[in-house]
Scaffold this motif. Structure first.
Motif, PDB file in Angstrom:
ATOM      1  N   LYS A  88       0.854  -1.191   0.000  1.00 57.28           N
ATOM      2  CA  LYS A  88       0.000   0.000   0.000  1.00 57.28           C
ATOM      3  C   LYS A  88       0.888   1.238   0.000  1.00 57.28           C
ATOM      4  O   LYS A  88       2.065   1.181   0.365  1.00 57.28           O
ATOM      5  CB  LYS A  88      -0.987   0.008   1.165  1.00 57.28           C
ATOM      6  CG  LYS A  88      -0.405   0.236   2.529  1.00 57.28           C
ATOM      7  CD  LYS A  88      -1.554   0.347   3.553  1.00 57.28           C
ATOM      8  CE  LYS A  88      -0.996   0.440   4.960  1.00 57.28           C
ATOM      9  NZ  LYS A  88      -2.056   0.530   5.981  1.00 57.28           N
ATOM     10  N   HIS A  89       0.284   2.362  -0.435  1.00 61.16           N
ATOM     11  CA  HIS A  89       1.039   3.605  -0.595  1.00 61.16           C
ATOM     12  C   HIS A  89       0.294   4.763   0.056  1.00 61.16           C
ATOM     13  O   HIS A  89      -0.939   4.738   0.134  1.00 61.16           O
ATOM     14  CB  HIS A  89       1.215   3.945  -2.087  1.00 61.16           C
ATOM     15  CG  HIS A  89       1.579   2.784  -2.948  1.00 61.16           C
ATOM     16  ND1 HIS A  89       2.807   2.188  -2.909  1.00 61.16           N
ATOM     17  CD2 HIS A  89       0.862   2.093  -3.877  1.00 61.16           C
ATOM     18  CE1 HIS A  89       2.841   1.192  -3.777  1.00 61.16           C
ATOM     19  NE2 HIS A  89       1.665   1.114  -4.377  1.00 61.16           N
ATOM     20  N   PRO A  90       1.032   5.816   0.464  1.00 66.14           N
ATOM     21  CA  PRO A  90       0.362   7.019   1.001  1.00 66.14           C
ATOM     22  C   PRO A  90      -0.143   7.945  -0.105  1.00 66.14           C
ATOM     23  O   PRO A  90      -0.618   9.036   0.174  1.00 66.14           O
ATOM     24  CB  PRO A  90       1.478   7.694   1.808  1.00 66.14           C
ATOM     25  CG  PRO A  90       2.745   7.247   1.158  1.00 66.14           C
ATOM     26  CD  PRO A  90       2.495   5.876   0.606  1.00 66.14           C
ATOM     27  N   TRP A 111      -4.669  -1.617   0.610  1.00 68.53           N
ATOM     28  CA  TRP A 111      -3.812  -2.789   0.386  1.00 68.53           C
ATOM     29  C   TRP A 111      -4.113  -3.371  -0.994  1.00 68.53           C
ATOM     30  O   TRP A 111      -5.280  -3.500  -1.381  1.00 68.53           O
ATOM     31  CB  TRP A 111      -4.086  -3.873   1.440  1.00 68.53           C
ATOM     32  CG  TRP A 111      -3.524  -3.557   2.788  1.00 68.53           C
ATOM     33  CD1 TRP A 111      -4.211  -3.218   3.910  1.00 68.53           C
ATOM     34  CD2 TRP A 111      -2.133  -3.572   3.157  1.00 68.53           C
ATOM     35  NE1 TRP A 111      -3.361  -3.010   4.960  1.00 68.53           N
ATOM     36  CE2 TRP A 111      -2.071  -3.215   4.533  1.00 68.53           C
ATOM     37  CE3 TRP A 111      -0.944  -3.835   2.485  1.00 68.53           C
ATOM     38  CZ2 TRP A 111      -0.868  -3.130   5.222  1.00 68.53           C
ATOM     39  CZ3 TRP A 111       0.263  -3.747   3.179  1.00 68.53           C
ATOM     40  CH2 TRP A 111       0.288  -3.400   4.534  1.00 68.53           C
ATOM     41  N   HIS A 112      -3.072  -3.718  -1.740  1.00 71.13           N
ATOM     42  CA  HIS A 112      -3.288  -4.286  -3.078  1.00 71.13           C
ATOM     43  C   HIS A 112      -2.132  -5.184  -3.467  1.00 71.13           C
ATOM     44  O   HIS A 112      -1.140  -5.276  -2.767  1.00 71.13           O
ATOM     45  CB  HIS A 112      -3.529  -3.189  -4.104  1.00 71.13           C
ATOM     46  CG  HIS A 112      -2.365  -2.232  -4.217  1.00 71.13           C
ATOM     47  ND1 HIS A 112      -2.187  -1.188  -3.341  1.00 71.13           N
ATOM     48  CD2 HIS A 112      -1.344  -2.167  -5.104  1.00 71.13           C
ATOM     49  CE1 HIS A 112      -1.104  -0.520  -3.694  1.00 71.13           C
ATOM     50  NE2 HIS A 112      -0.566  -1.098  -4.745  1.00 71.13           N
ATOM     51  N   GLY A 113      -2.260  -5.788  -4.642  1.00 67.91           N
ATOM     52  CA  GLY A 113      -1.383  -6.854  -5.098  1.00 67.91           C
ATOM     53  C   GLY A 113      -2.185  -8.124  -4.936  1.00 67.91           C
ATOM     54  O   GLY A 113      -3.330  -8.047  -4.467  1.00 67.91           O
ATOM     55  N   TYR A 136      -7.969   3.217 -10.900  1.00 69.44           N
ATOM     56  CA  TYR A 136      -7.594   4.367 -10.053  1.00 69.44           C
ATOM     57  C   TYR A 136      -7.742   3.899  -8.619  1.00 69.44           C
ATOM     58  O   TYR A 136      -8.820   3.500  -8.182  1.00 69.44           O
ATOM     59  CB  TYR A 136      -8.495   5.578 -10.301  1.00 69.44           C
ATOM     60  CG  TYR A 136      -8.036   6.784  -9.505  1.00 69.44           C
ATOM     61  CD1 TYR A 136      -7.162   7.709 -10.046  1.00 69.44           C
ATOM     62  CD2 TYR A 136      -8.454   6.969  -8.183  1.00 69.44           C
ATOM     63  CE1 TYR A 136      -6.710   8.801  -9.309  1.00 69.44           C
ATOM     64  CE2 TYR A 136      -8.007   8.052  -7.443  1.00 69.44           C
ATOM     65  CZ  TYR A 136      -7.143   8.961  -8.016  1.00 69.44           C
ATOM     66  OH  TYR A 136      -6.693  10.033  -7.268  1.00 69.44           O
ATOM     67  N   ARG A 137      -6.632   3.924  -7.881  1.00 70.39           N
ATOM     68  CA  ARG A 137      -6.621   3.408  -6.510  1.00 70.39           C
ATOM     69  C   ARG A 137      -6.252   4.557  -5.555  1.00 70.39           C
ATOM     70  O   ARG A 137      -5.126   5.053  -5.589  1.00 70.39           O
ATOM     71  CB  ARG A 137      -5.605   2.269  -6.408  1.00 70.39           C
ATOM     72  CG  ARG A 137      -5.583   1.568  -5.073  1.00 70.39           C
ATOM     73  CD  ARG A 137      -4.429   0.579  -4.994  1.00 70.39           C
ATOM     74  NE  ARG A 137      -4.436  -0.410  -6.036  1.00 70.39           N
ATOM     75  CZ  ARG A 137      -3.434  -0.593  -6.908  1.00 70.39           C
ATOM     76  NH1 ARG A 137      -2.348   0.152  -6.862  1.00 70.39           N
ATOM     77  NH2 ARG A 137      -3.504  -1.521  -7.820  1.00 70.39           N
ATOM     78  N   PRO A 138      -7.193   4.993  -4.714  1.00 71.54           N
ATOM     79  CA  PRO A 138      -6.871   6.051  -3.747  1.00 71.54           C
ATOM     80  C   PRO A 138      -5.776   5.602  -2.770  1.00 71.54           C
ATOM     81  O   PRO A 138      -5.456   4.414  -2.686  1.00 71.54           O
ATOM     82  CB  PRO A 138      -8.209   6.276  -3.017  1.00 71.54           C
ATOM     83  CG  PRO A 138      -9.258   5.762  -3.952  1.00 71.54           C
ATOM     84  CD  PRO A 138      -8.603   4.603  -4.659  1.00 71.54           C
TER      85      PRO A 138
END
Ligand SMILES: [Fe+2]
Length: 271
Positions: free
Chosen positions: A176-178, A210-212, A204-206
């Motif tokens: 995940k990213h900020p 968590w992803h992948g 488009y991911r806010p």
């Protein structure tokens, strides 16, 4: 309200909307408050003009097909442009028609630094292979940075990965990213827990989701943006998760998305 989470839609499943200016758009992700966001825009052969951006709104584009002339510059596929807020309206003309990915957005963090206009042919740029993340080494990524926003406001880049991008381990951590992440699949394939993304896939991911896990059997060329940061910073989960090599289509879509967005779509070409 901000731009909604879409992960993912095949743009072939999105309907065209005439805009009354000779062009038509497929809205892929739109901020409901401002109407800004990301669309595919089709220019007809001959006359066609995109509506001017709202005041305070920049416009970014990538040529996917055809050819378009902007203020005397003839642009072919893989041309990229950025027009900062306040750029005077441009003369656009396409003799044979064109398809562009287009992003309009307000500058997220106003700073004193003006963002310069950009017009480049990404085909002529060299690939940067120096920034592999160890957790993503299996995809053998390469990158071309198209734009770095002032004040760490966001980066636009191309990301490519080799075919047979599978890790040796049967599992991977989540990430995940900020900052947000946005992607349009120009060509190729990537498997994710939401399904198999192919040519024309879009997400488009806010921030903070968590992803992948992502793997690629056939390789890919993606147009990507990281709104809110010029550098991707990733938090990896401690727990590892098994990779699905044959995921079914289970997209995350905004409330009210057309039913066609979640309809099954053709998988691979048949012979
Ligand atoms: Fe990510």
């Amino acid at each position: 309200m901000a731009r909604p989470h879409v992960e993912f839609v095949q743009s072939q499943q999105v309907d065209w909307q005439e805009e009354g200016t000779g062009t038509a758009v497929k809205p892929l992700n739109i901020d409901p408050d401002t109407g800004d966001g990301t669309v595919l825009r089709r220019y007809p052969a001959g006359v066609g003009q995109a509506p001017a951006p709202r005041p305070g709104t920049s416009m970014e584009f990538y040529v996917l097909d055809g050819a378009i002339n902007i203020d005397g510059h003839e642009l072919a596929p893989h041309a990229y442009g950025y027009r900062p807020a306040g750029t005077p309206s441009l003369a656009w003309r396409s003799d044979k028609g064109a398809l562009l990915l287009e992003i309009r957005e307000e500058r997220p963090v106003p700073t004193g630094e003006p963002d310069p206009a950009i017009l480049i042919n990404s085909l002529a740029m060299p690939w940067d292979v120096s920034t592999y993340d160890p957790q993503l080494r299996h995809m053998h990524n390469a990158r071309k940075v198209l734009r770095l926003g002032s004040g760490d406001s966001g980066r636009t880049f191309l990301l490519a990965g080799l075919p047979h991008g599978f890790p040796e381990a049967p599992d991977l951590p989540l990430e995940k990213h900020p900052h947000a992440e946005e992607m349009f699949m120009i060509h190729g394939e990537m498997k994710s827990p939401q399904g198999v993304m192919r040519d024309g896939a879009y997400f488009y991911r806010p921030p903070g989701i968590w992803h992948g896990l992502h793997v690629s059997e056939f390789g890919f060329l993606m147009f990507m943006r990281s709104p809110g940061a010029n550098r991707i910073s990733t938090h990896w989960s401690e727990q590892r998760h098994p990779i699905h090599y044959r995921p079914s289509f289970q997209p995350v879509l905004p409330e009210g998305a057309p039913t066609s967005w979640s309809a099954p779509h053709s998988d691979r070409p048949t012979y």
